[in-house]
Enzyme design. Structure first.
Site, PDB file in Angstrom:
ATOM      1  N   SER A   1     -76.939 -47.948   4.458  1.00 20.04           N
ATOM      2  CA  SER A   1     -76.810 -48.559   3.129  1.00 20.04           C
ATOM      3  C   SER A   1     -77.724 -49.787   3.075  1.00 20.04           C
ATOM      4  O   SER A   1     -78.923 -49.667   3.327  1.00 20.04           O
ATOM      5  CB  SER A   1     -75.352 -48.911   2.844  1.00 20.04           C
ATOM      6  OG  SER A   1     -75.195 -49.316   1.493  1.00 20.04           O
ATOM      7  N   THR A   2     -77.175 -50.970   2.803  1.00 21.28           N
ATOM      8  CA  THR A   2     -78.006 -52.168   2.647  1.00 21.28           C
ATOM      9  C   THR A   2     -78.861 -52.415   3.886  1.00 21.28           C
ATOM     10  O   THR A   2     -78.356 -52.500   4.990  1.00 21.28           O
ATOM     11  CB  THR A   2     -77.118 -53.401   2.400  1.00 21.28           C
ATOM     12  OG1 THR A   2     -76.223 -53.122   1.328  1.00 21.28           O
ATOM     13  CG2 THR A   2     -77.963 -54.617   2.069  1.00 21.28           C
TER      14      THR A   2
ATOM     15  N   HIS B   1     -77.722 -44.941   0.692  1.00 22.89           N
ATOM     16  CA  HIS B   1     -77.167 -45.303  -0.608  1.00 22.89           C
ATOM     17  C   HIS B   1     -78.280 -45.833  -1.506  1.00 22.89           C
ATOM     18  O   HIS B   1     -78.848 -46.895  -1.256  1.00 22.89           O
ATOM     19  CB  HIS B   1     -76.086 -46.380  -0.454  1.00 22.89           C
ATOM     20  CG  HIS B   1     -74.904 -45.912   0.334  1.00 22.89           C
ATOM     21  ND1 HIS B   1     -74.062 -46.774   1.000  1.00 22.89           N
ATOM     22  CD2 HIS B   1     -74.410 -44.660   0.568  1.00 22.89           C
ATOM     23  CE1 HIS B   1     -73.106 -46.086   1.597  1.00 22.89           C
ATOM     24  NE2 HIS B   1     -73.298 -44.808   1.357  1.00 22.89           N
TER      25      HIS B   1
ATOM     26  N   MET C   1     -73.125 -52.314   4.208  1.00 26.88           N
ATOM     27  CA  MET C   1     -71.828 -52.906   3.898  1.00 26.88           C
ATOM     28  C   MET C   1     -70.774 -51.815   3.766  1.00 26.88           C
ATOM     29  O   MET C   1     -71.052 -50.716   3.322  1.00 26.88           O
ATOM     30  CB  MET C   1     -71.926 -53.703   2.589  1.00 26.88           C
ATOM     31  CG  MET C   1     -70.615 -54.310   2.111  1.00 26.88           C
ATOM     32  SD  MET C   1     -69.958 -55.551   3.250  1.00 26.88           S
ATOM     33  CE  MET C   1     -71.011 -56.961   2.876  1.00 26.88           C
TER      34      MET C   1
ATOM     35  N   ASP D   1     -68.454 -46.549   4.866  1.00 28.63           N
ATOM     36  CA  ASP D   1     -68.889 -45.177   4.645  1.00 28.63           C
ATOM     37  C   ASP D   1     -69.601 -44.646   5.889  1.00 28.63           C
ATOM     38  O   ASP D   1     -70.512 -45.284   6.407  1.00 28.63           O
ATOM     39  CB  ASP D   1     -69.823 -45.095   3.439  1.00 28.63           C
ATOM     40  CG  ASP D   1     -70.177 -43.660   3.073  1.00 28.63           C
ATOM     41  OD1 ASP D   1     -69.363 -42.754   3.361  1.00 28.63           O
ATOM     42  OD2 ASP D   1     -71.261 -43.446   2.495  1.00 28.63           O
TER      43      ASP D   1
END
Length: 345
Positions: free
Chosen positions: A164-165, A190, A283, A286
């Site tokens: 993600s991030t 993401h 973050m 997931d």
């Protein structure tokens, strides 16, 4: 009563109206304090030195110096979390490569509710960015050369990666290092629609592997990387002729669509012990449970370490629940993957 320190934000945008709108909307959130605004990179530089913000929101298209050039000058001297605000375009990936933590696309004035969605997304990303580690792990990666081993069943092996991030650059630095004859690779990053195809194209143009945005029914084969499309869950499946992916819209899982958990769960079910799972910076949680399922089915699992993660969330949760066989710095992960496959960098 404990008082939580507010996140100090500097807004950089050449539009006075946009700066005022962001400042007004941010003021409604008790966790954010707008400590200043700037209309161009030169003013932003002075405000950063004077006000020491925790997070900067940065427009890409500005007079005097564009946001990407500003990032390239800023980050080596004064690394701090930056959220880029941009129209749809490849420049967001240039900005991420230059050190930005994340990006948000500008709202469509003609679309009802677009501004509210934009503000809400930006506030969430500011809060995530305030926890990010930046500037300390940009490295050059060596190219890879494949040395095959007769015991490696490449055709029936799956490499699944979730992030993600901070993941766009982390994935890029892994994929560009890997050799052409890798097993099939599936990626969930993401990212909103449109950008996933642009990201896949960027990877395709800068590595030895074939990279494309996944479409329903795409074959998973050695030398090919499939990136889950924005708003589509991607699942591994198998037929008599081999692996393929199923891509479909659906409700968010673990807060996301596409979801890393959805991918990892399907890999656990279909590929079982003929798989490697890698969970990278991001973050939330997931992918953690899905990675644990992969491990229980005999897959080899790798997690990015805290020091090299922009946000040590997803890999931390995975590590804490026992889903990670080995935790490593980002630059050691390609070697570990190839070692496990009996390949050599």
């Amino acid at each position: 009563m404990k008082v939580t320190r507010k996140i100090k934000v500097l807004i950089v945008d050449d539009s006075l109206l946009f700066r005022e709108t962001l400042a007004r909307e941010f003021a409604k959130d008790f966790g954010i304090e707008v400590i200043g605004t700037a209309s161009d990179p030169f003013m932003a530089r002075d405000k950063i030195l004077e006000l020491k913000p925790d997070v900067v929101t940065l427009d890409v298209e500005m007079p005097k110096m564009d946001g990407i050039e500003f990032l390239k000058k800023l980050m080596p001297q004064y690394p701090l979390p930056v959220i880029v605000v941009s129209s749809v375009g490849n420049n967001v990936f240039e900005a991420l490569n230059a050190g930005a933590v994340d990006f948000v696309t500008k709202p469509d004035a003609a679309k009802k509710g677009s501004m509210n969605s934009f503000i809400n997304e930006l506030i969430v990303k500011i809060k995530i960015a305030s926890t990010a580690q930046v500037g300390q792990f940009k490295k050059d990666y060596v190219s890879a050369k494949l040395v095959t081993d007769k015991g490696t069943d490449i055709a029936n092996t799956i490499l699944a990666i979730g992030a993600s991030t901070g993941g766009t650059e982390a994935i890029y630095n892994i994929i560009k290092t890997l050799p052409r004859d890798m097993p099939g690779i599936l990626i969930v990053q993401h990212m909103p629609p449109v950008f996933t195809k642009m990201y896949a194209d960027r990877l395709n143009n800068s590595c030895k592997l074939e990279v494309k945005e996944a479409a329903d029914g795409d074959l998973v084969k050695p030398g090919r990387v499939l990136v889950a499309a924005g708003d589509f869950h991607m699942r591994l499946a198998k037929s008599a002729s081999g692996y393929f992916v199923k891509c479909a819209r659906g409700e968010k899982v673990s807060g996301h669509c596409p979801s890393v958990d959805v991918l990892f769960d399907s890999v656990a079910e279909v590929a079982k012990n003929k798989a490697i799972g890698v969970i990278l910076t991001g973050m939330g949680s997931d992918g953690a449970k899905g990675l644990l399922n992969m491990k229980k089915q005999g897959a080899y699992t790798i997690g990015q370490d805290e020091k090299t993660s922009v946000v040590y969330g997803m890999p931390m949760v995975a590590y804490n629940i026992g889903a990670v066989d080995k935790q490593l710095p980002l630059d050691k992960i390609p070697q570990e993957i190839c070692d496990h496959l009996a390949l050599e960098l």
